[in-house]
Design an enzyme around this catalytic site. Structure first.
Site, PDB file in Angstrom:
ATOM      1  N   GLU A  70       0.725  -1.033  -0.131  1.00 17.27           N
ATOM      2  CA  GLU A  70       0.177   0.111  -0.193  1.00 17.27           C
ATOM      3  C   GLU A  70       0.445   1.278  -0.159  1.00 17.27           C
ATOM      4  O   GLU A  70       0.766   2.423  -0.970  1.00 17.27           O
ATOM      5  CB  GLU A  70      -1.160  -0.131   1.367  1.00 17.27           C
ATOM      6  CG  GLU A  70      -2.118   1.236   1.544  1.00 17.27           C
ATOM      7  CD  GLU A  70      -2.520   1.307   0.441  1.00 17.27           C
ATOM      8  OE1 GLU A  70      -3.103   2.722   0.370  1.00 17.27           O
ATOM      9  OE2 GLU A  70      -3.148   0.849  -0.310  1.00 17.27           O
ATOM     10  N   HIS A 308      -4.170  -7.986 -16.729  1.00 16.64           N
ATOM     11  CA  HIS A 308      -5.362  -8.019 -17.338  1.00 16.64           C
ATOM     12  C   HIS A 308      -5.393  -5.929 -17.232  1.00 16.64           C
ATOM     13  O   HIS A 308      -5.671  -5.681 -17.825  1.00 16.64           O
ATOM     14  CB  HIS A 308      -6.352  -8.608 -16.794  1.00 16.64           C
ATOM     15  CG  HIS A 308      -7.747  -8.435 -17.396  1.00 16.64           C
ATOM     16  ND1 HIS A 308      -7.796  -8.375 -19.213  1.00 16.64           N
ATOM     17  CD2 HIS A 308      -8.771  -8.018 -16.301  1.00 16.64           C
ATOM     18  CE1 HIS A 308      -8.948  -8.527 -19.128  1.00 16.64           C
ATOM     19  NE2 HIS A 308      -9.885  -7.916 -17.673  1.00 16.64           N
TER      20      HIS A 308
END
Length: 330
Positions: A70, A308
């Site tokens: 993060e 993707h």
């Protein structure tokens, strides 16, 4: 200015990839506060800092690998914000482009700066609202928007000229714009699927296992249930399956629209420039379809799932470039 924009463009792409990696490794709440991490500007590692962090957030056990995922994403996003601030200031100070007499772009850099500020706000809300799906999807779309607008700014700063473009292709500007909007819609659907942890709701092809048609629930799939935290999803199976199915139908529709655009443009394209541009759209479309199918066949492996997102961003940029060049008058 051009160099700063290119660096920012690369950095924006990295932020999108890191954001996907953070989301897919369940690290969206790796740091329960914002902009720091457990009250520190870095992930606490020393024992007394770790103990202090756990006292501050007793309901959020510190997992170092998720916290670092993060924070690295935040560091990259922060660096991108600083670069875009420099670009906006530079655009206000610069009177002319270096390669032509017309004024350097000013409105677009300022708009990108405002968008980045809004995107940072969404990043904060993503954490403080415990991964609320609408906020997460908006944050994803904001990242793609920043990337696309930086790419558009980069194209506007380039010295090449097409001399009116390819006149045979200009009549397909409307179709190209429609294809771009369809791709944006498909990205939004993908963001909704990802935000609600519905990527593995269906494990069979071409549609879903069992009597999937009887289980479709559009009302539940596109609503937000009440929950204290949305990590790992708050919808039931029917809702997630519906999201997943809609994303698949969206992929079919997107493929058909892009295939029609490519077919119509390829027959009329006279310049090698436009043929190369169409080739990029075709290649990225095929890769994206293969990556999407691999996600289903191999149950969302992390590298493929991240790819993707990355290929989707590149496909979007290829359509931004095609639309920009089809619309140019000089």
């Amino acid at each position: 200015m051009r160099m700063l924009v290119k660096i920012s463009l690369i950095l924006a792409f990295c932020v999108i990839v890191l954001g996907a990696f953070t989301r897919l490794t369940e690290a969206g709440l790796g740091c329960p506060d914002w902009p720091g991490c457990y009250g520190f500007m870095s992930v606490p590692t020393q024992e007394h800092h770790v103990a202090e962090a756990q006292m501050r957030f007793p309901d959020s056990p510190l997992e170092h690998h998720k916290a670092w995922n993060e924070m690295i994403h935040r560091y990259f996003a922060g660096a991108l914000g600083v670069l875009i601030l420099f670009i906006a200031i530079g655009s206000l100070l610069k009177k002319r482009s270096t390669f032509e007499s017309k004024p350097a772009p000013k409105k677009l850099p300022l708009f990108i700066l405002l968008l980045v500020i809004f995107q940072a706000t969404l990043g904060m809300l993503t954490v403080t609202m415990n991964l609320q799906p609408l906020i997460v999807m908006g944050h994803l779309l904001g990242g793609f928007s920043v990337l696309s607008l930086l790419f558009l700014l980069s194209l506007r700063l380039e010295p090449y000229r097409l001399g009116g473009g390819d006149p045979e292709l200009r009549k397909y500007r409307g179709l190209a714009l429609f294809a771009l909007l369809v791709v944006i819609g498909q990205i939004a659907l993908g963001g909704w699927v990802a935000a609600n942890y519905a990527a593995v709701a269906c494990t069979e092809l071409p549609f879903c296992e069992g009597d999937w048609a009887a289980q479709l629930d559009f009302t539940g799939a596109f609503s937000i249930p009440e929950a204290t935290s949305y990590q790992f999803g708050a919808h039931d199976y029917d809702d997630r399956m519906t999201m997943h199915i809609m994303h698949r139908f969206g992929a079919i529709f997107t493929t058909l629209v892009l295939a029609w655009l490519l077919f119509k443009c390829w027959r009329k394209a006279q310049s090698g420039f436009f043929r190369r541009s169409l080739s990029w759209v075709s290649l990225l479309l095929v890769i994206q379809l293969c990556v999407g199918l691999s996600n289903v066949l191999y149950s969302l492996p992390l590298p493929v799932a991240v790819a993707h997102n990355a290929v989707g961003a590149l496909l979007l940029l290829s359509l931004v470039a095609l639309n920009y060049n089809l619309s140019r008058k000089a």
